[in-house]
Design a protein around this motif. Structure first.
Motif, PDB file in Angstrom:
ATOM      1  N   UNK A 457       0.826  -1.200   0.000  1.00 31.61           N
ATOM      2  CA  UNK A 457       0.000   0.000   0.000  1.00 31.61           C
ATOM      3  C   UNK A 457       0.868   1.261   0.000  1.00 31.61           C
ATOM      4  N   UNK A 458       2.030   1.205   0.643  1.00 30.36           N
ATOM      5  CA  UNK A 458       2.927   2.366   0.642  1.00 30.36           C
ATOM      6  C   UNK A 458       3.471   2.623  -0.757  1.00 30.36           C
ATOM      7  N   UNK A 459       3.787   1.564  -1.477  1.00 27.66           N
ATOM      8  CA  UNK A 459       4.209   1.733  -2.863  1.00 27.66           C
ATOM      9  C   UNK A 459       3.099   2.363  -3.698  1.00 27.66           C
ATOM     10  N   UNK A 460       1.891   1.939  -3.442  1.00 28.15           N
ATOM     11  CA  UNK A 460       0.770   2.465  -4.217  1.00 28.15           C
ATOM     12  C   UNK A 460       0.389   3.890  -3.823  1.00 28.15           C
ATOM     13  N   UNK A 461       0.844   4.345  -2.665  1.00 30.14           N
ATOM     14  CA  UNK A 461       0.655   5.760  -2.338  1.00 30.14           C
ATOM     15  C   UNK A 461       1.447   6.629  -3.304  1.00 30.14           C
ATOM     16  N   UNK A 462       2.605   6.141  -3.721  1.00 27.34           N
ATOM     17  CA  UNK A 462       3.387   6.886  -4.713  1.00 27.34           C
ATOM     18  C   UNK A 462       2.647   6.931  -6.046  1.00 27.34           C
ATOM     19  N   UNK A 463       2.007   5.827  -6.400  1.00 27.65           N
ATOM     20  CA  UNK A 463       1.216   5.834  -7.631  1.00 27.65           C
ATOM     21  C   UNK A 463       0.036   6.793  -7.498  1.00 27.65           C
ATOM     22  N   UNK A 464      -0.557   6.811  -6.327  1.00 29.71           N
ATOM     23  CA  UNK A 464      -1.670   7.747  -6.104  1.00 29.71           C
ATOM     24  C   UNK A 464      -1.193   9.183  -6.271  1.00 29.71           C
ATOM     25  N   UNK A 465      -0.017   9.476  -5.703  1.00 26.14           N
ATOM     26  CA  UNK A 465       0.556  10.814  -5.859  1.00 26.14           C
ATOM     27  C   UNK A 465       0.701  11.159  -7.333  1.00 26.14           C
ATOM     28  N   UNK A 466       1.243  10.241  -8.105  1.00 24.72           N
ATOM     29  CA  UNK A 466       1.449  10.478  -9.543  1.00 24.72           C
ATOM     30  C   UNK A 466       0.118  10.748 -10.240  1.00 24.72           C
ATOM     31  N   UNK A 467      -0.892   9.950  -9.945  1.00 25.34           N
ATOM     32  CA  UNK A 467      -2.191  10.121 -10.597  1.00 25.34           C
ATOM     33  C   UNK A 467      -2.834  11.449 -10.217  1.00 25.34           C
ATOM     34  N   UNK A 468      -2.703  11.832  -8.953  1.00 29.07           N
ATOM     35  CA  UNK A 468      -3.313  13.097  -8.514  1.00 29.07           C
ATOM     36  C   UNK A 468      -2.616  14.300  -9.146  1.00 29.07           C
TER      37      UNK A 468
END
Length: 482
Positions: A457-468
Motif C-alpha cells: 500500500x505504501x508503494x501504491x501511495x506513490x502511484x496515487x501521488x502520480x495520478x493526482x
C-alpha cells in the motif's frame, strides 16, 4: 495549590496524588458521577467534559477527555460537567434536544455526547453537518445509532436562546482573570507518595526545573503519557507540565517559516498549518478525535518518538527543524535527525523541544500526505506517507519522501527519492521508485497490518501521488491500487 472554577464556584486542591485525573476527582472525591468512565484511554468520549478559558476578554470552550486529563492542569480554567447544564429545574437546550430526538437508550454514553454538543453549540452560530460529525467523532455509542444524536445537534439551536453560561460570561472572565493574575509556578508534592508535580510559568523556570530534575517526565496535552498511568499503571516520580509556559504556546509566521511552540495543541495550530499546506487538513481531521486534538500537541507527537506518529513524516518531508533548549542554551536539528532508534531520540538530558520550525511552501513544489488505517477516523496509522517534490519541465528535480509505520522510526525513503530525481515524471520512473521503496523499508507484521500489506500500500501511495498530480481534480480511490 491548584485553583479553578467548577461550574461558577472557585475550587482549590492542595493535597492528594498529582497523578489524579479529572475523571477520578469528579467521581471519587466529589461524587459527581454523571461523567462516565468507558475506556480510560481517550477513545470513547463517555468522560467528555468542557473546559472554559478566558482568552482576550471572552470565554472559549473545548471538549476534552476527563479520563486522560491530569487534575492539576485545570489551573486557571473553568470545568463544566453534565451536572452543571440544568438550570432552575429546566434542561439545557442540548439536553432537551437529546430527549426530543430520542438520542439516548442505555444512557451510558449520553453525558459525553451532551458535553461535546454543548461545546459545539458554544463555538458555532449555526449547525453544519460536517462539523457536527467532526465534533462528535470522539464519542462512541453502542446502541442508539448516530442519526438521532446528529438530529439533536441540529435541533439544539431551536430556540437559539442564550444559556446561563452566556449570561454570566463576563463574571466568569473576571473570576478566571483573578486566578490567573495571581499565577505563580505550581509545586505540588504528595506527602504520602512523594510524587511531585510542577507547572512553571516561564521558559526560564521550565529550563531550571529540568536541570534540577533531568529524569522528570514532561506532560503537555497528556494524551499519550496519561495512558501509561491508566493502562500500564505506571507512576512518575516527577511530572513537569509545559502548558503554562507562554513561549511554548505561541504560533509565529514569518516570511519564510512557521514557528509552533511545543505546547501548542493541534486545534490551536491547525489553521496556521493548513493556511500554508491545505493538503494537511484531511490528516489533521483524522488525527485522533476533536477531544484529542484539543489537548494533544505537535511537540508531544514528535517527542513521543512513536514510529506511527502522524506528523513526523510530514515534518520530515517538509524539512522542518526542532529548536531544543537546555538551560539557557538552544540548538537546532532537522526533525529527521531527532529520531535515532525505537523510542530513542537525539535529545540530551535536561533538554526539551522549545518549538518546531516549519518552512513555508516553496513555489513549484507539490505536497501530499496519505494516512492508511483500519478506520477512517480516530485510528492509528498502519502507514503514513508524506511527499514533497518538484517537477520542472517534466523532470523530477527534487523529492523528499518520508513514511511512518514502516520502520522503528519515522524516516525518509532515500532509495525511492533517488529513483525519482532526474527522471521524467512518468509511469516508468514511478514504477522504478515503487520498487526502490522495498530497499528503504522492511516493515513488520502486527495487528494493524501485515508487512506485505504495508509495503504494497505504501508503494501504491506513490502511484496515487502520480495520478493526482498528473490528473488534477480527479478523485483517486486507493482501494483500486491496494
Amino acid at each position: 495549590m491548584v485553583r479553578f472554577l467548577l461550574n461558577d464556584s472557585e475550587h482549590c486542591v492542595d493535597s492528594g496524588n498529582p497523578h489524579t485525573s479529572v475523571l477520578e476527582y469528579l467521581r471519587e472525591r466529589l461524587q459527581q458521577v454523571g461523567t462516565k468512565e468507558g475506556c480510560a484511554s481517550g477513545d470513547c468520549g463517555a468522560c467528555s467534559v468542557v473546559l472554559g478559558e478566558a482568552i482576550d476578554g471572552s470565554m472559549q470552550y473545548q471538549a476534552i477527555n476527563a479520563c486522560i486529563t491530569p487534575l492539576a492542569t485545570l489551573q486557571g480554567k473553568q470545568l463544566i460537567t453534565v451536572e452543571h447544564l440544568k438550570r432552575d429545574g429546566e434542561l439545557h437546550p442540548v439536553q432537551q434536544a437529546m430527549v426530543d430526538c430520542h438520542g439516548s437508550q442505555c444512557g451510558f454514553c449520553t453525558p459525553g455526547f451532551v458535553m461535546s454538543m454543548f461545546a459545539y453549540r458554544k463555538n458555532h452560530q449555526q449547525p453544519e453537518r460536517h462539523s457536527i460529525i467532526e465534533a462528535l467523532g470522539g464519542n462512541l455509542c453502542r446502541c442508539t445509532g448516530y442519526r438521532p444524536i446528529i438530529d439533536a445537534a441540529v435541533q439544539m439551536y431551536e430556540p437559539a436562546v442564550q444559556d446561563q453560561f452566556s449570561a454570566r460570561a463576563a463574571a466568569t472572565v473576571v473570576a478566571l482573570q483573578s486566578i490567573n493574575d495571581a499565577e505563580a509556578d505550581i509545586n505540588w508534592t504528595d506527602p504520602v507518595s512523594g510524587k511531585q508535580y510542577f507547572a512553571p510559568c516561564s521558559l526560564a523556570s521550565l529550563s531550571q526545573l529540568l536541570l534540577q530534575y533531568p529524569e522528570a517526565s514532561l506532560v503537555a496535552g497528556g494524551t499519550d503519557l496519561s495512558l501509561e498511568l491508566t493502562q500500564s499503571l505506571r507512576e512518575f516520580d516527577v511530572l513537569i507540565y509545559t502548558g503554562r509556559v507562554p513561549e511554548l504556546l505561541q504560533v509565529y509566521t514569518s516570511a519564510n517559516e512557521l514557528e509552533i511552540g511545543a505546547a501548542v495543541s493541534y486545534s490551536a495550530c491547525a489553521e496556521a498549518l493548513c493556511a500554508h499546506y491545505p493538503e494537511l487538513r484531511e490528516l489533521l481531521e483524522r488525527l485522533g478525535s476533536l477531544q484529542i486534538r484539543n489537548q494533544g500537541t505537535l511537540g508531544g507527537n514528535v517527542a513521543n518518538a512513536s514510529p506511527i506518529g502522524d506528523m513526523p513524516p510530514v515534518l520530515i518531508a517538509l524539512g522542518a527543524r526542532l529548536v531544543l533548549r537546555c538551560g539557557g542554551d538552544t540548538r537546532e536539528i532537522p526533525v529527521q535527525d531527532y529520531f535515532v532508534s525505537y523510542k530513542v531520540t537525539a535529545q540530551q538530558p535536561s533538554e526539551f523541544i522549545e518549538r518546531i520550525v516549519v518552512p513555508r511552501p516553496v513555489p513549484g513544489y507539490a505536497f501530499r500526505v496519505y494516512k492508511i488505517s483500519k478506520r477512517l477516523e480516530d485510528d492509528i496509522s498502519a502507514t503514513c506517507g508524506a511527499f514533497y517534490l518538484k517537477v520542472q519541465a517534466g523532470v523530477v528535480v527534487d523529492a523528499r519522501i518520508a513514511f511512518g509505520g514502516m520502520a522503528e522510526i519515522p524516516r525518509r525513503a532515500s532509495h525511492c527519492e533517488q529513483a525519482l530525481i532526474g527522471q521524467p515524471w512518468e509511469e516508468p520512473a514511478v514504477d522504478a521508485a515503487m520498487l526502490a521503496l522495498g530497499n528503504d523499508f522492511q516493515p513488520i507484521s502486527d495487528f494493524r497490518a501485515s508487512a506485505q500489506y504495508r509495503l504494497s500500500v505504501s508503494q501504491n501511495l506513490l502511484r496515487r501521488l502520480y495520478l493526482e498530480l498528473t490528473h488534477p481534480g480527479t478523485a483517486v480511490r486507493l482501494d483500486h491500487y491496494a
